[in-house]
Design an enzyme around this catalytic site. Structure first.
Site, mmCIF file in Angstrom:
data_model
loop_
_atom_site.group_PDB
_atom_site.id
_atom_site.type_symbol
_atom_site.label_atom_id
_atom_site.label_comp_id
_atom_site.label_asym_id
_atom_site.label_seq_id
_atom_site.Cartn_x
_atom_site.Cartn_y
_atom_site.Cartn_z
ATOM 1 N N LYS A 160 -4.281 5.807 15.038
ATOM 2 C CA LYS A 160 -4.411 5.033 13.744
ATOM 3 C C LYS A 160 -5.955 5.075 13.270
ATOM 4 C CE LYS A 160 0.028 4.009 13.327
ATOM 5 N NZ LYS A 160 0.708 4.830 12.385
ATOM 6 N N ASP A 186 2.031 -1.427 11.685
ATOM 7 C CA ASP A 186 0.781 -1.871 11.537
ATOM 8 C C ASP A 186 0.353 -3.317 11.633
ATOM 9 O OD1 ASP A 186 0.534 0.824 10.454
ATOM 10 O OD2 ASP A 186 1.029 0.339 8.354
ATOM 11 N N LYS A 205 0.848 -1.160 0.011
ATOM 12 C CA LYS A 205 -0.019 -0.100 -0.003
ATOM 13 C C LYS A 205 1.006 1.262 -0.015
ATOM 14 C CE LYS A 205 -3.004 0.620 3.598
ATOM 15 N NZ LYS A 205 -2.874 2.054 4.489
#
Ligand code: SPQ
Length: 442
Positions: free
Chosen positions: A346, A319, A24
């Site tokens: 987040k 993440d 990503k």
């Protein structure tokens, strides 16, 4: 509106071979730098998910001709560093923090004004971390009183001054934002990071032949330079592979090969942490693709043990903590995470939301201001957990099903499409008993 619910039957194992979709972070950056380049850039392996598509649409809205995506292929007809056009509507960036923070730096020095908006989650995330250092460079960006989006940017073409900025937190988005602003500022802009963060912006700038100096924890850029179109092959996203690295580690009898995964050392904290817990992950066929290291990852199940997670690994696995908490719940003994307060800002508060769900499933989990303590090795039960619209929470609780003793239902999973739309199909193919239910709501 459609809501998506995941239902996972307990047990199973993960077996076989797969290639998860493109990274990503690199997909965002390929569109941004390809658009600013002179010439035609071809991207393969592009992530066709909502976040990266939001960046792509933003550049189309600024006059860039972009063909695709089709089977991960995108062709970008670059307009050059000074070729972007004023968008005739606010740039809507959906759920994507990366799009908003990087674009704020890039747009601060343009000869036009712009407005950046996002969904409910993105509109609640802190933007002062970029608008304050940008203001010190002379940028004019209005936020809400809380320092959140929408961001109203008054372009300051030719007016930005350079800065030497020491970041208060380890953030690749803040670093990248300031480097992009530095491409339009007078003098040399330097960003100093307190700990290494993903360096895809720096690597990709070099791939486009734009001068960027790296010296230890400092990256430096100036307006002297141009981007030359190139070919980009985006490797598989290690953040998506992470769900299967954990799943195959915790589900007895698993044996899995994950192909062509990006193993940039600023992203491999997940492998280091799982190995410290006793996981068996082999790194095979290491090679370099377009300036980024890539490998195949072979993982077989192994009993895990609890550990104190070294703080220096936190930014390198930032993440992956939702699914690492699931690994910790399955590991014998205590796992302690500290130094990870960034998880609270987040797509959701990933410490609280994971702790709430794990406790509901019967796991001994205690959230702390900057992490979590999990006494693992007990039973994971069934129940209905909230993902709070956070893609990584939804996928993490799906993986927990492999070790649960009753079905787990996960609510609000539509945002899995922001980073990994193929998750449910790949997970099912590898052996997870997952059903996806779509419900229309008024
Ligand atoms: O783009 P977004 O929404 O911020 O996505 C996340 C994710 O989980 O996909 C974070 F929520 O990844 C960030 C990551 O946490 C992507 C990123 C990047 O591409 O530069 C950097 C990290 O954020 P940060 O705040 O540490 O710079």
């Amino acid at each position: 509106m459609t809501t998506i619910t995941f239902k996972v039957q307990p047990g199973g194992q993960l077996k076989g071979e797969t290639r998860v979709p493109g990274d990503k972070s690199m997909s965002h950056r390929s569109i941004m730098l390809g658009s600013l380049a002179e010439g035609v850039t071809h991207v393969t392996g592009f992530l066709e998910a909502e976040d990266a598509l939001a960046t792509l649409q933003a550049f189309r809205d600024m006059g860039v001709n972009i063909e695709g995506p089709l089977n991960g292929c995108v062709t970008i007809h670059g307009v050059g560093k000074h070729g972007l056009k004023a968008p005739n509507r606010p740039l809507y960036l959906g759920n994507s923090g990366t799009s908003m923070r990087l674009l704020s730096g890039l747009l601060a020095g343009q000869p036009f004004n712009s407005v950046l908006t996002g969904d409910k989650s993105l509109s609640g995330r802190p933007m002062k971390r970029v608008t304050e250092p940008l203001a010190a460079m002379g940028a004019q960006i209005k936020t809400t009183e809380k320092g959140t989006a929408p961001l109203e940017i008054t372009g300051q073409a030719g007016q930005l001054k350079s800065i030497a900025y020491t970041m208060p937190m380890a953030s690749a988005q803040v670093k990248s934002c300031l480097l992009l602003a530095g491409m339009y500022a007078q003098g040399e802009t330097s960003v100093i990071e307190p700990a290494p963060t993903r360096d895809h912006t720096e690597r990709m700038l070099s791939g486009f032949k734009y001068p960027v100096k790296r010296n230890g924890n400092k990256a430096t850029i100036s307006a002297e330079g141009k981007l030359t179109a190139t070919e980009i092959d985006v490797p598989s996203d290690i953040s998506s592979a992470a769900f299967f690295l954990v799943g195959a580690s915790i589900a007895e009898g698993s044996d899995l090969m994950l192909k062509h995964v990006g193993i940039n050392p600023t992203r491999t904290g997940i492998i280091s942490i799982l190995r410290l817990m006793g996981a068996s992950i082999e790194i095979l066929n290491e090679r370099e693709v377009g300036g980024e290291p890539v490998a195949d990852l072979h993982v077989v199940s192994k009993p895990l043990k609890g550990i104190d997670i070294p703080e220096e690994l936190v930014p390198l696995a930032i993440d992956e903590f939702p699914v690492l908490f699931v690994a910790a719940a399955c590991a014998e003994g205590k796992t302690r995470l500290t130094g990870a307060e960034e998880l609270r800002v987040k797509e959701s508060d990933r410490i609280q939301v994971m702790a709430d769900g794990l406790i509901l499933l019967g796991v001994d989990a205690t959230p702390t201001p900057d992490g979590m303590i999990i006494n693992g090795g007990g039973v994971i039960g069934g129940g209905t957990v909230e993902s709070h619209g956070d893609h990584r929470i939804a996928m993490a609780f799906s993986i927990a099903g492999l070790r649960a003793n009753a079905p787990i239902t996960i609510l609000d999973c539509a945002n899995v499409n922001t980073s990994f739309p193929e998750f449910k199909d790949i997970a099912k193919h590898l052996g997870l008993a997952l059903v996806c239910e779509e419900n229309k709501v008024q």
